[in-house]
Write an enzyme that holds these catalytic residues in place. Structure first.
Site, PDB file in Angstrom:
ATOM      1  N   LYS A  22       0.838  -1.212   0.000  1.00  0.00           N
ATOM      2  CA  LYS A  22       0.000   0.000   0.000  1.00  0.00           C
ATOM      3  C   LYS A  22       0.868   1.256   0.000  1.00  0.00           C
ATOM      4  O   LYS A  22       0.636   2.188  -0.762  1.00  0.00           O
ATOM      5  CB  LYS A  22      -0.917   0.009   1.235  1.00  0.00           C
ATOM      6  CG  LYS A  22      -1.531   1.376   1.535  1.00  0.00           C
ATOM      7  CD  LYS A  22      -2.325   1.408   2.817  1.00  0.00           C
ATOM      8  CE  LYS A  22      -1.522   1.587   4.075  1.00  0.00           C
ATOM      9  NZ  LYS A  22      -1.243   2.994   4.482  1.00  0.00           N
ATOM     10  N   ASN A  23       1.868   1.279   0.887  1.00  0.00           N
ATOM     11  CA  ASN A  23       2.644   2.508   1.042  1.00  0.00           C
ATOM     12  C   ASN A  23       3.629   2.743  -0.095  1.00  0.00           C
ATOM     13  O   ASN A  23       4.233   3.810  -0.185  1.00  0.00           O
ATOM     14  CB  ASN A  23       3.360   2.518   2.398  1.00  0.00           C
ATOM     15  CG  ASN A  23       2.370   2.734   3.531  1.00  0.00           C
ATOM     16  OD1 ASN A  23       1.215   3.082   3.286  1.00  0.00           O
ATOM     17  ND2 ASN A  23       2.814   2.523   4.754  1.00  0.00           N
ATOM     18  N   CYS A 116      -4.258  13.015  13.691  1.00  0.00           N
ATOM     19  CA  CYS A 116      -4.961  11.757  13.460  1.00  0.00           C
ATOM     20  C   CYS A 116      -4.751  10.856  14.659  1.00  0.00           C
ATOM     21  O   CYS A 116      -4.106  11.245  15.634  1.00  0.00           O
ATOM     22  CB  CYS A 116      -4.523  11.098  12.161  1.00  0.00           C
ATOM     23  SG  CYS A 116      -3.065  10.080  12.270  1.00  0.00           S
ATOM     24  N   ARG A 121       1.283  14.371  12.935  1.00  0.00           N
ATOM     25  CA  ARG A 121       1.532  14.157  11.511  1.00  0.00           C
ATOM     26  C   ARG A 121       1.514  15.432  10.664  1.00  0.00           C
ATOM     27  O   ARG A 121       0.740  15.554   9.702  1.00  0.00           O
ATOM     28  CB  ARG A 121       0.558  13.118  10.957  1.00  0.00           C
ATOM     29  CG  ARG A 121       0.559  11.858  11.805  1.00  0.00           C
ATOM     30  CD  ARG A 121      -0.096  10.709  11.140  1.00  0.00           C
ATOM     31  NE  ARG A 121       0.696  10.180  10.044  1.00  0.00           N
ATOM     32  CZ  ARG A 121       0.302   9.181   9.271  1.00  0.00           C
ATOM     33  NH1 ARG A 121      -0.861   8.625   9.477  1.00  0.00           N
ATOM     34  NH2 ARG A 121       1.065   8.744   8.296  1.00  0.00           N
ATOM     35  N   ASP A 306       4.961   0.509  11.978  1.00  0.00           N
ATOM     36  CA  ASP A 306       3.734  -0.093  11.461  1.00  0.00           C
ATOM     37  C   ASP A 306       3.562  -1.553  11.891  1.00  0.00           C
ATOM     38  O   ASP A 306       2.537  -2.173  11.578  1.00  0.00           O
ATOM     39  CB  ASP A 306       3.690  -0.004   9.927  1.00  0.00           C
ATOM     40  CG  ASP A 306       3.470   1.421   9.446  1.00  0.00           C
ATOM     41  OD1 ASP A 306       3.088   2.279  10.264  1.00  0.00           O
ATOM     42  OD2 ASP A 306       3.677   1.677   8.240  1.00  0.00           O
ATOM     43  N   ARG A 398      -8.535  -0.165   5.150  1.00  0.00           N
ATOM     44  CA  ARG A 398      -7.709   0.878   4.511  1.00  0.00           C
ATOM     45  C   ARG A 398      -6.413   0.297   3.969  1.00  0.00           C
ATOM     46  O   ARG A 398      -5.870   0.815   2.992  1.00  0.00           O
ATOM     47  CB  ARG A 398      -7.337   1.964   5.528  1.00  0.00           C
ATOM     48  CG  ARG A 398      -8.496   2.808   5.970  1.00  0.00           C
ATOM     49  CD  ARG A 398      -8.017   3.924   6.846  1.00  0.00           C
ATOM     50  NE  ARG A 398      -7.013   4.726   6.144  1.00  0.00           N
ATOM     51  CZ  ARG A 398      -6.419   5.792   6.653  1.00  0.00           C
ATOM     52  NH1 ARG A 398      -6.713   6.170   7.877  1.00  0.00           N
ATOM     53  NH2 ARG A 398      -5.522   6.460   5.962  1.00  0.00           N
TER      54      ARG A 398
HETATM   55  N1  EPU Z   1       7.029  14.550  10.521  1.00  0.00           N
HETATM   56  C1  EPU Z   1       7.180  15.877  10.764  1.00  0.00           C
HETATM   57  N2  EPU Z   1       7.047  16.745   9.722  1.00  0.00           N
HETATM   58  C2  EPU Z   1       6.790  16.323   8.449  1.00  0.00           C
HETATM   59  C3  EPU Z   1       6.651  14.945   8.201  1.00  0.00           C
HETATM   60  C4  EPU Z   1       6.771  14.074   9.270  1.00  0.00           C
HETATM   61  O1  EPU Z   1       7.411  16.292  11.890  1.00  0.00           O
HETATM   62  O2  EPU Z   1       6.677  17.155   7.557  1.00  0.00           O
HETATM   63  C5  EPU Z   1       7.144  13.590  11.638  1.00  0.00           C
HETATM   64  C6  EPU Z   1       5.861  12.796  11.848  1.00  0.00           C
HETATM   65  O3  EPU Z   1       4.937  13.495  12.650  1.00  0.00           O
HETATM   66  C7  EPU Z   1       6.366  11.535  12.494  1.00  0.00           C
HETATM   67  C8  EPU Z   1       7.724  11.336  11.827  1.00  0.00           C
HETATM   68  O4  EPU Z   1       8.090  12.612  11.301  1.00  0.00           O
HETATM   69  O5  EPU Z   1       6.535  11.734  13.862  1.00  0.00           O
HETATM   70  C9  EPU Z   1       7.760  10.326  10.711  1.00  0.00           C
HETATM   71  O6  EPU Z   1       6.685  10.559   9.823  1.00  0.00           O
HETATM   72  P1  EPU Z   1       6.729  10.205   8.279  1.00  0.00           P
HETATM   73  O7  EPU Z   1       6.602  11.455   7.499  1.00  0.00           O
HETATM   74  O8  EPU Z   1       7.899   9.327   7.987  1.00  0.00           O
HETATM   75  O9  EPU Z   1       5.389   9.374   8.122  1.00  0.00           O
HETATM   76  P2  EPU Z   1       4.480   9.388   6.829  1.00  0.00           P
HETATM   77  O10 EPU Z   1       5.332   9.545   5.656  1.00  0.00           O
HETATM   78  O11 EPU Z   1       3.336  10.308   7.038  1.00  0.00           O
HETATM   79  C10 EPU Z   1       4.619   6.836   6.314  1.00  0.00           C
HETATM   80  C11 EPU Z   1       3.646   5.705   6.177  1.00  0.00           C
HETATM   81  C12 EPU Z   1       3.102   5.351   7.559  1.00  0.00           C
HETATM   82  C13 EPU Z   1       4.283   4.972   8.451  1.00  0.00           C
HETATM   83  C14 EPU Z   1       5.299   6.108   8.505  1.00  0.00           C
HETATM   84  C15 EPU Z   1       6.545   5.765   9.282  1.00  0.00           C
HETATM   85  C16 EPU Z   1       2.763   6.042   3.966  1.00  0.00           C
HETATM   86  C17 EPU Z   1       1.619   6.416   3.099  1.00  0.00           C
HETATM   87  N3  EPU Z   1       2.571   6.105   5.278  1.00  0.00           N
HETATM   88  O12 EPU Z   1       3.881   7.930   6.863  1.00  0.00           O
HETATM   89  O13 EPU Z   1       2.242   4.248   7.399  1.00  0.00           O
HETATM   90  O14 EPU Z   1       3.826   4.697   9.752  1.00  0.00           O
HETATM   91  O15 EPU Z   1       5.692   6.452   7.161  1.00  0.00           O
HETATM   92  O16 EPU Z   1       7.164   4.649   8.755  1.00  0.00           O
HETATM   93  O17 EPU Z   1       3.811   5.675   3.466  1.00  0.00           O
HETATM   94  C18 EPU Z   1       0.416   2.848   7.913  1.00  0.00           C
HETATM   95  O18 EPU Z   1       0.585   2.288   6.820  1.00  0.00           O
HETATM   96  O19 EPU Z   1      -0.341   2.373   8.812  1.00  0.00           O
HETATM   97  C19 EPU Z   1       1.122   4.088   8.187  1.00  0.00           C
HETATM   98  C20 EPU Z   1       0.707   4.939   9.123  1.00  0.00           C
END
Ligand code: EPU
Length: 418
Positions: A22-23, A116, A121, A306, A398
């Site tokens: 998915k990701n 969320c 996030r 995850d 999801r």
């Molecule tokens: N963060 C910031 N600022 C940003 C972006 C992130 O502070 O601009 C923080 C977040 O709040 C968090 C950390 O950095 O504390 C890491 O967040 P990241 O951006 O890596 O998460 P994401 O890209 O929003 C993806 C996956 C998530 C997975 C995380 C961590 C996708 C679509 N989603 O989210 O997947 O948990 O990386 O590996 O790729 C799931 O599939 O259940 C899921 C939540």
């Protein structure tokens, strides 16, 4: 709202195949916005977040043709460079269209995600990176407006912290920028490398994906391509834990074992028998008593956040006290009180959960709060005595493609109640 009714106590047996990730599929779909030519993606999982992303792309101007798990996307022109609040609030990954839209048409309007169930996030790092690439950013009415009428320019972007979708978003912005972009402290997740592979097939020039420094030489235009999405490592890990928690004998097929090396190592330390009969298969056999093993979530190649909830369910069945430390998201223990309703002994202190086991779990009514939390409740229910009813399983839909059918084929007593 659908529910799952699960009667625990059956050791799972047999093969469970894994879907495309998915990701990985989410950014791949967004990447199709970067060209007018057709992009064909295979192994797209049939889960709700993917349907949400496709709906968003259709509104933006993409024609989406699906045939089984193959999806072809054509975006002759951008009709509406916007990701509205209605979609972004249901799926934060909608912000993945920001980078491609600014790169393709010089502007984008994307709703800010808001909080969320698992944490704040924010997307400040996506915005920071786009500004470095020369986009002008304006924030008003809950939306981010990005503009780069003259096009983006390559730049050095040093991320303050590692962000998976932030790295992907910036990579998609940089492929059409003028000159070189260097992303430092970039995410090394397999999904980032998979996106780099797709973009390379589309004509992008990217080096260093899978490491923390990614170099991108911007090109004039990208073209169409065909690409198969990598297997879902989180789905594979969830089924591996299902085999271990039920004391079963399960082969997870069509996976990439290296992608879940951190989990496999923890399972082996806990006493589960995990082997790799061939390149794309992991077999897990429950080997009597499990031992408690501490875990700390980390960015890849560390232990995935995850899989933290699912691992916690497993630790309720292990001898001793396991300390589970969550470092990625600030509020990702919502499953703990639900597991406690089933008999688990879990104490939360800040970012740590102390899980004392083994405890006999008994079936109860529980509520799914987010995608991975729901998976952990399913796993606990498979190990519990009696029937568990899990409410709000739309969360699990999801990210898991008919998980109940896959588990049932391996002998689980699980049914969907509509
Ligand atoms: N963060 C910031 N600022 C940003 C972006 C992130 O502070 O601009 C923080 C977040 O709040 C968090 C950390 O950095 O504390 C890491 O967040 P990241 O951006 O890596 O998460 P994401 O890209 O929003 C993806 C996956 C998530 C997975 C995380 C961590 C996708 C679509 N989603 O989210 O997947 O948990 O990386 O590996 O790729 C799931 O599939 O259940 C899921 C939540």
């Amino acid at each position: 709202m659908d529910k799952f009714a699960i009667t625990g106590g059956t050791a799972l047996q047999g093969e469970i195949p894994v879907n495309g990730s998915k990701n990985s599929a989410l950014p791949a779909l967004a990447a199709a916005l970067l060209t007018a030519e057709p992009v064909t993606l295979r192994r797209i999982p049939r889960v709700r977040d993917i349907r949400t992303m496709q709906r968003l792309l259709v509104d933006i101007g993409t024609k989406v043709d699906a045939d089984g798990d193959t999806v072809t996307l054509r975006t002759p022109r951008i009709v509406c460079a916007e990701a509205p609040y209605e979609l972004v609030k249901t799926m934060r990954a909608s912000s993945l269209v920001l980078g491609p839209l600014v790169a393709r048409c010089g502007r984008a309007r994307v709703s800010l995600p808001g909080g969320c169930a698992i944490g704040a996030r924010p997307i400040n790092l996506h915005i920071f990176g786009l500004e470095k690439l020369g986009a002008r950013i304006n924030q008003a009415h809950g939306y981010i407006e990005a503009e780069a009428a003259e096009g983006l320019r390559g730049a050095m972007v040093q991320f303050d912290r590692i962000t998976v979708t932030g790295t992907e978003d910036l990579m998609m912005a940089a492929v059409l920028a003028k000159g070189e972009t260097v992303l430092r402290n970039a995410a090394r997740e397999p999904e980032v490398s998979d996106l780099a592979d797709l973009l390379t097939k589309m004509g992008a020039k990217i080096e260093g994906s899978g490491t923390s420094t990614i170099r991108i030489q911007g090109v004039e235009a990208l073209h169409g391509a065909e690409h198969a999405i990598i297997p879902d490592r989180i789905e594979a890990g969830t089924f591996l834990i299902a085999g271990a928690i039920t004391g079963g004998d399960v082969a997870i097929t069509g996976c990439v074992p290296e992608h879940i090396g951190a989990l496999v190592s923890k399972l082996q330390q806990a006493g589960a028998d995990v082997t790799q009969p061939d390149a794309g298969t992991l077999r897990v056999r429950g080997a009597g008593r499990l031992r408690s093993v501490d875990v700390t979530t980390e960015e890849y190649p560390g232990f995935a956040t995850d899989l933290q909830a699912q691992y916690m369910a497993l630790m309720t069945q292990a001898e001793g006290i396991a300390i589970v430390t969550e470092t990625i998201f600030e509020n990702r223990f919502m499953h703990a009180p639900e597991l406690a309703r089933m008999g688990a002994n879990i104490r939360i202190e800040g970012r740590q959960a102390m899980v004392a086991g083994p405890r006999e779990l008994t079936g109860a009514g529980v509520i799914a709060s987010d995608l991975r939390a729901s998976a952990s409740l399913v796993l606990a229910a498979l190990a519990a005595r009696g029937e568990t009813v899990i409410d709000r399983v739309y969360h699990i839909d999801r990210g898991y493609d008919r998980i109940e059918e896959k588990l049932a084929r391996a002998g689980a007593k699980i049914r969907r109640v509509e």
